[in-house]
Design an enzyme around this catalytic site. Structure first.
Site, PDB file in Angstrom:
ATOM      1  N   GLU B 280       5.293   9.194 -40.109  1.00 20.15           N
ATOM      2  CA  GLU B 280       4.720   7.859 -40.297  1.00 20.15           C
ATOM      3  C   GLU B 280       3.880   7.806 -41.580  1.00 20.15           C
ATOM      4  OE1 GLU B 280       4.015   5.280 -36.637  1.00 20.15           O
ATOM      5  OE2 GLU B 280       1.983   5.754 -37.234  1.00 20.15           O
ATOM      6  N   GLU B 283       6.200   7.540 -44.358  1.00 19.89           N
ATOM      7  CA  GLU B 283       6.773   6.189 -44.370  1.00 19.89           C
ATOM      8  C   GLU B 283       5.790   5.213 -45.025  1.00 19.89           C
ATOM      9  OE1 GLU B 283       7.718   4.567 -40.509  1.00 19.89           O
ATOM     10  OE2 GLU B 283       8.529   2.718 -41.376  1.00 19.89           O
ATOM     11  N   CYS B 300       3.724   3.603 -31.669  1.00 18.91           N
ATOM     12  CA  CYS B 300       3.673   4.604 -30.593  1.00 18.91           C
ATOM     13  C   CYS B 300       3.595   3.995 -29.208  1.00 18.91           C
ATOM     14  CB  CYS B 300       2.450   5.504 -30.720  1.00 18.91           C
ATOM     15  SG  CYS B 300       2.097   6.018 -32.364  1.00 18.91           S
ATOM     16  N   SER B 320       6.471   0.371 -38.083  1.00 18.33           N
ATOM     17  CA  SER B 320       6.989   1.665 -38.516  1.00 18.33           C
ATOM     18  C   SER B 320       8.277   1.923 -37.745  1.00 18.33           C
ATOM     19  CB  SER B 320       5.967   2.755 -38.187  1.00 18.33           C
ATOM     20  OG  SER B 320       6.602   4.013 -38.173  1.00 18.33           O
ATOM     21  N   LYS B 359       6.088   3.452 -20.751  1.00 15.27           N
ATOM     22  CA  LYS B 359       6.881   4.595 -21.235  1.00 15.27           C
ATOM     23  C   LYS B 359       8.138   4.789 -20.402  1.00 15.27           C
ATOM     24  CE  LYS B 359       4.507   6.327 -24.689  1.00 15.27           C
ATOM     25  NZ  LYS B 359       5.111   6.327 -26.022  1.00 15.27           N
ATOM     26  N   GLU B 362      10.505   2.479 -21.911  1.00 16.72           N
ATOM     27  CA  GLU B 362      10.836   2.934 -23.263  1.00 16.72           C
ATOM     28  C   GLU B 362      11.918   4.013 -23.224  1.00 16.72           C
ATOM     29  OE1 GLU B 362       8.037   5.538 -25.297  1.00 16.72           O
ATOM     30  OE2 GLU B 362       8.378   4.503 -27.179  1.00 16.72           O
ATOM     31  N   GLU B 367      18.478   2.322 -27.505  1.00 13.74           N
ATOM     32  CA  GLU B 367      18.481   3.069 -28.772  1.00 13.74           C
ATOM     33  C   GLU B 367      18.022   4.510 -28.588  1.00 13.74           C
ATOM     34  OE1 GLU B 367      17.081  -0.083 -27.748  1.00 13.74           O
ATOM     35  OE2 GLU B 367      15.340   0.377 -28.965  1.00 13.74           O
ATOM     36  N   CYS B 504      -4.715   4.810 -24.947  1.00  9.94           N
ATOM     37  CA  CYS B 504      -3.955   5.397 -23.835  1.00  9.94           C
ATOM     38  C   CYS B 504      -4.844   5.935 -22.715  1.00  9.94           C
ATOM     39  CB  CYS B 504      -3.070   6.520 -24.346  1.00  9.94           C
ATOM     40  SG  CYS B 504      -1.989   5.991 -25.675  1.00  9.94           S
TER      41      CYS B 504
END
Lengths: 157, 580
Positions: B280, B283, B300, B320, B359, B362, B367, B504
């Site tokens: 990241e 990037e 994230c 990102s 999560k 996710e 993908e 988190c």
């Protein structure tokens, strides 16, 4: 398509801010022959007024004058508050059920009538009373109920 | 302003005006029972459990929403009040599916505790519990309305804290319930699966979709090589489930537990958190140099990703492209690690232990797989880990501390701070500074980016460039930044966004309760982990260096793109999740 355009028009006319929600809901319901707010309309209202759909639905489902499910062209609301109740509103409701062949909360197959209880709309002096769309009818008897249904059927044709 | 004198249970008390009876009582150690009241939320006043008597007044007053008046004489605990509270509770219980033994919140339920405290000996009213279907429409969150007591806390957190508005009051009076529009399943509305509703629910009406059985099954399957990763925010919180002090760091004990129950390798999400910083960070530098889309937004937090996909799809290019550390980990285990160990990816099961309900969804994103294999196979929350500990009958407190396995268990303090709001930014700055300037960064603690505040910003000189950064947690705060970006007024290079308030450590899969004061202690522990780390900058992680030398070759390289980066979906038109 018409309903969509008319809904957008109503929002534009009344205002596209969250505080206009109830006004918009009432207006949008009246645009619909079946006297309810369709899911498509509610989606447009939610986006237009920048209110979460859940909240728009919450408000629409809260008020008895608003509906989120299909109703009849004539929405028959039998008052079930104290004065009407003691003046036999139950008998009146039963007479409507018999005359229309539907139960409370249902819509007739031809889409003309729907039947439900409501709370007081101020017709206590003419109890038992019903509200049909914007009209109030009082001092009802079983016989008058049948006559009323008959005349509305004729009016609709 | 002048203080107001009142008498509570015979004790004279002086409090500022506008103090509620509840607050005044608590100041004098008089503990009035509550149910709908939540310390971090608005007063609701709908449960009526906190009723008290005021001398001269008719009936009872709810202590949470009645402010004190000069000379008020209040009684909080008479026979009459106790009996009235029992009646109130009985009315609530009449509408509550009280099958406590099989309830997710058995032993940690505010209604259960209250029933005990108010000495409910019998549920004497007829039960009126609607048999509504349980919403299991998605991979993350389950709603059971038969347990709902309609306190409205979930509505407040969903609408006013997260600005999502997936649920609201539906209907009126005794027909009122809490549901999405048209009483649809959560998968059919723009729910981001953050699980904040779970954390504030006083009962077991909302909970995570449990996946512990799949983990146990994988562990007993002789043909599977089962590896596990633990997120940074789990290790400072699990102890709470076992009566340890808030902020206890139990990393070594978790590792030890996971080895005991049979995981082949116990690795660390912190390893890929370090990797995320490298990818990241590069990037960001690439975007700055090449005139790419700025500000760049972190990626994230999967609840946050769903939020921007639903509500601001026009800004997706700001995100990102880095996968989250959880997903990077899975992708590397099934490629780099599999190769290294001579294993077939189909024989590996990757389990994640996360502070997060989003999560779970996710991991099931389309993908997120390579060939036919998902990067991550099973995701469980901190709460589910606690359940597994109990089921195993192993005493967490008594376990010796053990170290993570190598190489995917090595990490730096920079990765540890991912668990708190501001952490990803701090970790990124530690690395970006040194990569760009080639100098060593002396002051590596970015204290102005720390803490539970919803929004923070800073400007950090990196070589010739002043890097403007912002940090937001909670989606309503994220929305403010997104609106600024939309208007072209966000003069930032890099923005960190965490879906859950506090980051988190306050995730939707964490132990309950999770009030702000608890979250602050958890955050302190996160920085403690960082301080105790030998290495505190991601680019110093020797295992990451080795990973690039042996496998990835370079940041943002071909392999990175295939394994560690992803793309996003405009969900504004079609809310529906595709389920396999």
């Amino acid at each position: 398509m018409d309903l969509e355009n008319n809904t957008m028009e109503a929002i534009e006319k009344i205002g596209n801010t969250p505080d206009k929600l109830i006004e918009v809901l009432i207006q949008c319901q009246s645009l619909n022959q079946q006297n309810y707010i369709t899911e498509e309309q509610l989606n447009l209202i939610s986006k237009g007024l920048n209110i979460p759909l859940s909240k728009a639905y919450g408000v629409a489902s809260f008020y008895s004058m608003l509906s989120t499910s299909k109703k009849g062209k004539y929405v028959i609301q039998v008052c079930n508050s104290g004065p009407c109740y003691v003046n036999n509103s139950k008998t009146i409701a039963k007479a409507f059920q018999d005359a229309l062949g539907i139960s409370l909360g249902e819509v007739t197959a031809d889409g003309l009538f729907s039947l439900e209880y409501t709370s007081c709309f101020g017709g206590c002096q003419i109890a038992p009373a019903v509200k049909i769309n914007d009209m109030v009818y009082g001092n009802l008897t079983e016989e008058k109920v049948w006559q009323l249904v008959d005349s509305l059927r004729k009016e609709a044709v | 302003m002048d203080k107001i004198s009142i008498i509570i249970d015979g004790k004279k008390v002086s409090v500022p005006p506008d103090t509620t009876i509840l607050e005044a009582a608590r100041k004098t150690q008089i503990n009035i029972p509550t149910l709908c009241y939540h310390p971090d939320q608005n007063v609701k006043g709908n449960c009526r459990v906190c009723i008290v008597e005021i001398a001269g007044a008719n009936g009872f007053a709810a202590a949470c929403c009645t402010t004190v008046k000069e000379g008020m004489e209040i009684k909080t605990n008479t026979i009459r009040i106790r009996e009235a509270r029992q009646m109130v509770l009985n009315l609530i219980l009449a509408n509550h599916n009280s099958q406590c033994l099989s309830c997710k919140r058995n032993g940690n339920c505010e209604l259960q505790t209250l029933s005990q405290e108010l000495n409910i000996e019998e549920e004497f009213l007829d039960k009126v519990v609607d048999l509504l279907p349980i919403d299991q429409s998605n991979f993350s969150i389950v709603r059971d309305q038969t347990k709902c007591i309609k306190c409205g806390r979930c509505i407040e957190v969903c609408n006013d804290v997260q600005g999502v508005g997936a649920i609201y009051n539906v209907n009126r009076s005794c027909d009122m319930k809490i549901a999405p529009a048209y009483e649809k399943g959560l998968s059919e509305v723009p729910c981001v699966y953050c699980g904040q509703c779970i954390n504030v629910c006083p009962v077991g009406a909302i909970y995570e979709k449990e996946d512990t059985k799949e983990v146990w099954r994988a562990l007993e399957d002789p043909n599977k090589h089962v590896v596990v990763q633990i997120a940074p925010a789990v290790r400072v919180v699990l102890g709470e489930e076992f009566g340890m002090e808030t902020g206890s760091i139990v990393t070594g004990k978790i590792v030890s537990f996971l080895k005991r129950i049979g995981f082949d390798k116990v690795f660390d999400t912190n390893f890929t958190a370090d990797l995320t910083i490298i990818e990241e960070g590069n990037e960001l530098l690439h975007r700055i140099k090449s005139g790419g889309k700025l500000p760049m937004l972190t990626s994230c937090s999967p609840g946050w990703i769903r939020y921007i996909e639903f509500f601001y799809p026009e800004l997706l290019q700001h995100l990102s492209t880095c996968k989250s550390p959880q997903q990077m980990f899975g992708a590397l285990v099934k490629s780099y690690y599999a190769e290294k160990m001579g294993l077939k990816p189909e024989d590996i099961v990757v389990v994640s232990i996360m502070p997060c309900t989003a999560k779970k969804t996710e991991a099931k994103r389309e993908e997120m797989h390579l060939n036919d294999y998902y990067d991550v196979d099973i995701v469980i929350t901190t709460r589910e880990l606690a359940k597994m500990v109990r089921e195993s009958r192993i005493q967490l407190r008594e376990l010796e501390e053990e170290d993570f396995d190598v190489p995917l268990g090595l990490s730096t303090g920079a990765a540890a701070v991912f668990g708190a709001t501001g952490g990803v930014m701090e970790a990124a700055l530690r690395t970006v500074y040194e990569v760009v300037t080639g100098d060593e960064l002396d002051k590596i603690d970015f204290k102005n980016l720390r803490g539970i505040a919803g929004f923070k910003e800073a400007t950090i000189p990196v070589g010739d460039l002043d890097v403007n950064v912002a940090v937001a947690n909670g989606l309503k705060n994220a929305k403010i930044l997104l609106d600024l970006i939309k208007e072209g007024k966000a003069n930032y290079h890099f923005i960190e966004i965490m879906c859950c308030p506090g980051g988190c450590i306050g995730g939707g899969g964490q132990p309950i309760p999770a009030t702000n004061s608890i979250k602050e202690k958890r955050i302190e522990a996160i920085y403690q982990v960082d301080l105790q780390s030998e290495l505190r900058k991601s680019h110093q992680n020797p295992a990451i260096k080795e990973l690039y030398e042996e496998f990835l070759i370079e940041p943002l390289g071909e392999k990175s793109h295939k394994l560690l980066h992803t793309h996003y979906i405009d969900r504004s038109k079609n809310n529906k999740d595709k389920r396999d």
